[in-house]
Design a protein around this motif. Structure first.
Motif, PDB file in Angstrom:
ATOM      1  N   GLY A  34       0.804  -1.209   0.000  1.00  0.00           N
ATOM      2  CA  GLY A  34       0.000   0.000   0.000  1.00  0.00           C
ATOM      3  C   GLY A  34       0.838   1.260   0.000  1.00  0.00           C
ATOM      4  O   GLY A  34       0.363   2.334  -0.325  1.00  0.00           O
ATOM      5  N   GLU A  35       2.094   1.133   0.369  1.00  0.00           N
ATOM      6  CA  GLU A  35       3.006   2.278   0.398  1.00  0.00           C
ATOM      7  C   GLU A  35       3.893   2.336  -0.834  1.00  0.00           C
ATOM      8  O   GLU A  35       4.819   3.122  -0.902  1.00  0.00           O
ATOM      9  CB  GLU A  35       3.877   2.236   1.664  1.00  0.00           C
ATOM     10  N   GLY A  36       3.637   1.483  -1.806  1.00  0.00           N
ATOM     11  CA  GLY A  36       4.422   1.503  -3.034  1.00  0.00           C
ATOM     12  C   GLY A  36       5.799   0.910  -2.868  1.00  0.00           C
ATOM     13  O   GLY A  36       6.712   1.264  -3.598  1.00  0.00           O
ATOM     14  N   LEU A  37       5.970   0.019  -1.905  1.00  0.00           N
ATOM     15  CA  LEU A  37       7.261  -0.636  -1.696  1.00  0.00           C
ATOM     16  C   LEU A  37       7.156  -2.111  -2.046  1.00  0.00           C
ATOM     17  O   LEU A  37       6.154  -2.753  -1.746  1.00  0.00           O
ATOM     18  CB  LEU A  37       7.700  -0.503  -0.234  1.00  0.00           C
ATOM     19  N   GLY A  38       8.203  -2.641  -2.652  1.00  0.00           N
ATOM     20  CA  GLY A  38       8.203  -4.058  -2.987  1.00  0.00           C
ATOM     21  C   GLY A  38       9.589  -4.522  -3.388  1.00  0.00           C
ATOM     22  O   GLY A  38      10.478  -3.722  -3.691  1.00  0.00           O
ATOM     23  N   ARG A  39       9.797  -5.816  -3.400  1.00  0.00           N
ATOM     24  CA  ARG A  39      11.092  -6.396  -3.748  1.00  0.00           C
ATOM     25  C   ARG A  39      11.350  -6.294  -5.245  1.00  0.00           C
ATOM     26  O   ARG A  39      10.473  -6.537  -6.055  1.00  0.00           O
ATOM     27  CB  ARG A  39      11.148  -7.870  -3.356  1.00  0.00           C
ATOM     28  N   SER A  40      12.565  -5.939  -5.573  1.00  0.00           N
ATOM     29  CA  SER A  40      13.010  -5.956  -6.962  1.00  0.00           C
ATOM     30  C   SER A  40      14.507  -6.236  -6.938  1.00  0.00           C
ATOM     31  O   SER A  40      15.085  -6.475  -5.878  1.00  0.00           O
ATOM     32  CB  SER A  40      12.710  -4.627  -7.662  1.00  0.00           C
ATOM     33  N   ARG A  41      15.150  -6.174  -8.094  1.00  0.00           N
ATOM     34  CA  ARG A  41      16.585  -6.447  -8.136  1.00  0.00           C
ATOM     35  C   ARG A  41      17.383  -5.471  -7.288  1.00  0.00           C
ATOM     36  O   ARG A  41      18.418  -5.815  -6.758  1.00  0.00           O
ATOM     37  CB  ARG A  41      17.076  -6.373  -9.578  1.00  0.00           C
ATOM     38  N   GLY A  42      16.905  -4.236  -7.190  1.00  0.00           N
ATOM     39  CA  GLY A  42      17.618  -3.216  -6.429  1.00  0.00           C
ATOM     40  C   GLY A  42      17.341  -3.256  -4.939  1.00  0.00           C
ATOM     41  O   GLY A  42      17.854  -2.446  -4.185  1.00  0.00           O
ATOM     42  N   GLY A  43      16.519  -4.184  -4.460  1.00  0.00           N
ATOM     43  CA  GLY A  43      16.175  -4.264  -3.051  1.00  0.00           C
ATOM     44  C   GLY A  43      14.714  -3.932  -2.828  1.00  0.00           C
ATOM     45  O   GLY A  43      13.868  -4.223  -3.656  1.00  0.00           O
ATOM     46  N   PHE A  44      14.419  -3.297  -1.726  1.00  0.00           N
ATOM     47  CA  PHE A  44      13.057  -2.940  -1.339  1.00  0.00           C
ATOM     48  C   PHE A  44      12.783  -1.540  -1.873  1.00  0.00           C
ATOM     49  O   PHE A  44      13.160  -0.541  -1.246  1.00  0.00           O
ATOM     50  CB  PHE A  44      12.959  -3.002   0.188  1.00  0.00           C
TER      51      PHE A  44
END
Length: 176
Positions: free
Chosen positions: A15-25
Motif C-alpha cells: 500500500g506504500e508503493g514498496l516491494g522487492r526488486s533487483r535493487g532491493g526494497f
C-alpha cells in the motif's frame, strides 16, 4: 483538524508503493512524457510490479490543458514503447483509442506467430524513426531522479513519495 487523505489500498508495504526488486526494497515510477522530456502522468507501484500492468493507468491519467477554452487533451498523437508493452491487450487498447504506436515485437511472440503460419496474423507495423524517440522517457526519468529526494526515496508513505515526485515533475515543467 482533518487527517490527511490516504489512498484506499490499505496499509502494508504494498500500500506504500514498496516491494522487492533487483535493487532491493524499492518503488517503481511509471510515467509518460511529451517530446520535450516533460512528464505528463505519474503512477507509483511496488518495485516488483510489471511495467505493462500500469500501461492503461498511465495513459488514462494524461491531461494536457489547452491554451484557450476547451477540455484538456487526453490522448497522445503517437506512442513509442519498449518490448515490455508488446502484447495483445496493450496493442488492442491503443487501436481502440486510435493512438498510433511503435512497439517492437518480442522474439518469442514472433516465433509463435511464424509457427502458426497464415493463422498467426500479420507482422505488427514498426517505424524505426519513431522508435528512436523512445529514449525521451528514459531521459525524463533521469531528469525526475536528479532530485535527490526522489532518487533515494526518503519518504515513508507512498502518497508522500508520489507528491515529492510530482513536485520534481512540476520543477521540470517550470524550467522548460
Amino acid at each position: 483538524m482533518a487527517e490527511p487523505r490516504r489512498p484506499p489500498r490499505g496499509g502494508g508495504a504494498g500500500g506504500e508503493g514498496l516491494g522487492r526488486s533487483r535493487g532491493g526494497f524499492t518503488s517503481k515510477i511509471h510515467l509518460s512524457a511529451d517530446g520535450r522530456c516533460r512528464p505528463l502522468s505519474l503512477v507509483l507501484t511496488p518495485g516488483q510490479r510489471a511495467d505493462f500492468t500500469q500501461f492503461k493507468p498511465v495513459l488514462e491519467k494524461i491531461r494536457v490543458p489547452r491554451v484557450g477554452p476547451g477540455r484538456p487533451r487526453k490522448k497522445p498523437d503517437s506512442l513509442a514503447a519498449d518490448r515490455a508493452y508488446s502484447n495483445g491487450p496493450c496493442r488492442e487498447y491503443l487501436r481502440r483509442r486510435g493512438i498510433r504506436h511503435t512497439i517492437p515485437e518480442k522474439t518469442d511472440s514472433r516465433a509463435a506467430r511464424l509457427r502458426k503460419g497464415s493463422r498467426g496474423g500479420r507482422l505488427p507495423g514498426f517505424d524505426e524513426d519513431r522508435y528512436k524517440k523512445r529514449n525521451i522517457v528514459e531521459r525524463t526519468i533521469n531528469r525526475v531522479k536528479q532530485s535527490r529526494v526522489v532518487a533515494t526515496r526518503y519518504d515513508k508513505r507512498g502518497y508522500v513519495y508520489l507528491g515529492t515526485t510530482t513536485a520534481a515533475a512540476l520543477v521540470i515543467w517550470l524550467r522548460t
